[in-house]
Design a protein around this motif. Sequence first.
Motif, mmCIF file in Angstrom:
data_model
loop_
_atom_site.group_PDB
_atom_site.id
_atom_site.type_symbol
_atom_site.label_atom_id
_atom_site.label_comp_id
_atom_site.label_asym_id
_atom_site.label_seq_id
_atom_site.Cartn_x
_atom_site.Cartn_y
_atom_site.Cartn_z
ATOM 1 N N ASP A 120 -2.850 -2.538 -6.713
ATOM 2 C CA ASP A 120 -1.826 -1.645 -7.251
ATOM 3 C C ASP A 120 -0.935 -1.179 -6.106
ATOM 4 O OD1 ASP A 120 -0.295 0.019 -8.634
ATOM 5 O OD2 ASP A 120 -1.827 1.540 -9.023
ATOM 6 N N PRO A 121 0.315 -1.622 -6.066
ATOM 7 C CA PRO A 121 1.177 -1.251 -4.942
ATOM 8 C C PRO A 121 1.823 0.118 -5.102
ATOM 9 C CG PRO A 121 2.338 -2.728 -6.383
ATOM 10 C CD PRO A 121 1.011 -2.484 -7.012
ATOM 11 N N ALA A 122 1.538 0.795 -6.199
ATOM 12 C CA ALA A 122 2.263 2.049 -6.461
ATOM 13 C C ALA A 122 1.843 3.121 -5.469
ATOM 14 C CB ALA A 122 1.973 2.518 -7.880
ATOM 15 N N PRO A 123 2.791 3.866 -4.919
ATOM 16 C CA PRO A 123 2.439 4.977 -4.038
ATOM 17 C C PRO A 123 1.912 6.136 -4.869
ATOM 18 C CG PRO A 123 4.790 4.915 -4.354
ATOM 19 C CD PRO A 123 4.234 3.746 -5.103
ATOM 20 N N THR A 124 1.090 6.929 -4.258
ATOM 21 C CA THR A 124 0.641 8.115 -4.987
ATOM 22 C C THR A 124 1.804 9.085 -5.111
ATOM 23 O OG1 THR A 124 0.015 9.215 -2.970
ATOM 24 C CG2 THR A 124 -1.669 7.881 -4.024
ATOM 25 N N LYS A 125 1.623 10.031 -5.989
ATOM 26 C CA LYS A 125 2.719 10.964 -6.252
ATOM 27 C C LYS A 125 3.084 11.726 -4.983
ATOM 28 C CE LYS A 125 4.134 13.938 -10.011
ATOM 29 N NZ LYS A 125 4.923 12.963 -10.753
ATOM 30 N N ASN B 134 2.487 10.818 -1.861
ATOM 31 C CA ASN B 134 3.086 9.910 -0.889
ATOM 32 C C ASN B 134 4.550 9.685 -1.205
ATOM 33 O OD1 ASN B 134 3.541 8.008 1.027
ATOM 34 N ND2 ASN B 134 2.523 6.358 -0.077
ATOM 35 N N TYR B 135 4.844 9.511 -2.489
ATOM 36 C CA TYR B 135 6.221 9.313 -2.942
ATOM 37 C C TYR B 135 7.080 10.522 -2.581
ATOM 38 C CZ TYR B 135 9.938 8.863 -6.447
ATOM 39 O OH TYR B 135 11.137 8.798 -7.086
ATOM 40 N N ARG B 136 6.535 11.694 -2.848
ATOM 41 C CA ARG B 136 7.306 12.910 -2.548
ATOM 42 C C ARG B 136 7.514 13.081 -1.058
ATOM 43 N NH1 ARG B 136 4.818 17.018 -6.960
ATOM 44 N NH2 ARG B 136 6.085 16.258 -8.683
ATOM 45 N N GLN C 268 7.666 10.696 1.174
ATOM 46 C CA GLN C 268 8.674 9.731 1.622
ATOM 47 C C GLN C 268 10.065 10.216 1.301
ATOM 48 O OE1 GLN C 268 8.466 6.051 2.336
ATOM 49 N NE2 GLN C 268 6.401 6.249 3.090
ATOM 50 N N ARG C 269 10.210 10.778 0.102
ATOM 51 C CA ARG C 269 11.535 11.276 -0.293
ATOM 52 C C ARG C 269 11.953 12.438 0.596
ATOM 53 N NH1 ARG C 269 13.965 10.211 -5.027
ATOM 54 N NH2 ARG C 269 14.504 12.345 -5.496
#
Lengths: 444, 303
Positions: free
Chosen positions: B25-30, B32-34, B36-37
Amino acid sequence: MRDLYDSQRAMRHMRRAAMQRGVVAILDVGSSKIACLVLRFDGPERFRESDSVGSMAGQSSFRVIGAATTRSRGVRFGEVDAMQETERAIRTAVQAAQKMANVRVDHVIACLSGARPRSYGLDGAVNVEGTVVTDSDIGRVLAACEVPDFGVDREVLHAQPVNFALDHRSGLSDPRGQIGNELTTDLHLLTVDATILQNLLFCIKRCDLELAGLASSAYVSGISSLVEDEQELGSACIDMGGGSTGISVFIRKHMIYADSVRMGGDHVTSDISMGLQVPMATAERIKTFYGGVVATGMDDREMIEIGGDTGDWHHDRRTVSRAELIGIMRPRVEEILEEVRMRLDAAGFEYLPSQQIVLTGGASQIPGLDAMASKILGQQVRLGRPLRVQGLPQAATGPAFSGAVGLCLFAAHPQDEWWDFDVPTERHPARSFKRAVKWFKDNW
Amino acid sequence: MRSLISGLRRRKPDVTAEAVAIRRDPAPTKWNYRYQRLMLTPAFRASVRIGLPAFLLVFIAGAWFSNEANRAALNDKVSELREAVQNRPEFMVTDLAVTGADVALAAAIQSRLDVEFPISSFDLELPELRNTITELTAVQDAIVRVKPGGTLEIVVTERQPVAVWRHTDGLRLIDAEGVMTGMIPSRADRPDLPLIAGDGAKDGIAEALMLFAAASPVRERIRGLVRMGERRWDLVLDNGQRIMLPTEAPITALERVIALDQAQEMLSRDVAIVDMRNGDRPTLRLNPMAAAILRPTGAGGER
């Protein structure tokens, strides 16, 4: 109707804010892949002396600075099936595109391919105030259109005025400033299932993104893959996606009809999977490497190893001839095209002056599809690829990205829709007050 | 059989690898996503890249400097370093050279300077040294500089005495500007210089020098000039003769007396005072003897 107007206007404001910031993301949520492009707007377009081009329909005003694609998860038939999975997939695509662009995006323009679109043709008529037609007259005539009862669970996605008529003259593209008495308009209304739309919006919101626009994928892939004269003279764009096939009919540069068939390339894959007893991933691989729809004598001799991982030697060493594979794929592709033919017939496509059909989308890359489609859909069939836009990576120039590229064009230059005109506010309070004054004057 | 199967499996790595790749699953965790943003937000990134290190630097420096001992140590270190640089042999001044002054003046200058050699040239205040030297009355001007090789050179321009001024406390030498340059015990020490005397004689030194020049024909007989009432001069000759000059145009009056002397040898006669104070009426005062000789002649004739 009023809150729809307000919400769409709010979305337009968001788009303008994104333009001022200069960065906007494009999100194509499909059944087989989710594509995210990051666009940078550098203000009005600039040309060199040597460029013998005009404004290029506004597509030179932006540049793709980030692009990412991820395998779609949790989306079926172009609709959100598992919200968590879809959200994660969107997050993956957005994060990768952001990373490539090295900029944070807050505004996203999305398109959706499923959600059972339904087209309505409306018309409205109004008397022109004063002598010449003004913006407010257009707003009034759009507000005067008789809206059919499409049900409470449906949401309007597009409401585009496709034609204006002033007195006896029809076919006006822009009646403003012209002299006349009665202004009538034809409005193309596209509605989609509200709950499906809500699900998608919820997924996008959960990714901390603001929605700056929403479009039908059939419409935007038509914008990107139809050339200008096809749009002008009448044509249909068949966007063959993974889970659904979008149909949009264009004439005189307006979309007049859109629909979607709930079948696509994924169904072909699942047919192969079932027919050859292989997993979906293997079936997809076999389809993309060896697939086709027209069998020749050579194909009987070309054997494909389909493999397996069971440990049973006989099972793992199975082979199948390419002709057999074509025999599995062809009925399904035929079925899809027959369905498209039915929808086009229902829409009255044969009455258009030109009946060009353009096949695009990921599933249109099956070899020999154009030859087969010309037998089912008519003689004028071609395979379409999206327009070239600045900065788009080579990997994203194929027909599978016509929706995403069209969405870029849509983001740069959205067509005027109903909510772009100032609809006059209800003047009932003022009028009733005037009436009360008149009543007082009359009686005292 | 087992090994055969595993060997067969290994022969098709593409399918299995693909299957494994798909399962990942390549999806970033929530979060991690935040994150990065957040890191892609320009303002935040700037604050992390510039603001945070700057703040840390200032904070650590401030914390270190808030300690009294640290500040003292830093000051000590800095002054030590400065000393080390200043005391390098290239910058040391080891001896003094006074030029343009006689022995007495050079000794006076050395005693006044109060500089202990060797000394770093950074510690020498040359303008102050120059002021100290020019305060000496015998010094008209001085140039003070440090020459390469570690020598403090003082070039002195001495005042040149032009006259001897007899004052209440003794004999003083004065230069052309009326500034005293030194004292002499007796007149015989400087017989080459003319003598002036009287209150305010010092201020009229320029006029006195011109008068001496005008009186050069009688140079041998001159004893000196006496300032009378701080406004006019008396030229005193030997055997007590005195030429009283007016306040205005004394040189013209003196030249008239010299001319009379050259024509009629007036000053070699027995005259006590030549009074030129009134230019219209020059007056001679005779000595009593001469007056007595003259008087009977006139009186006897009448008698």
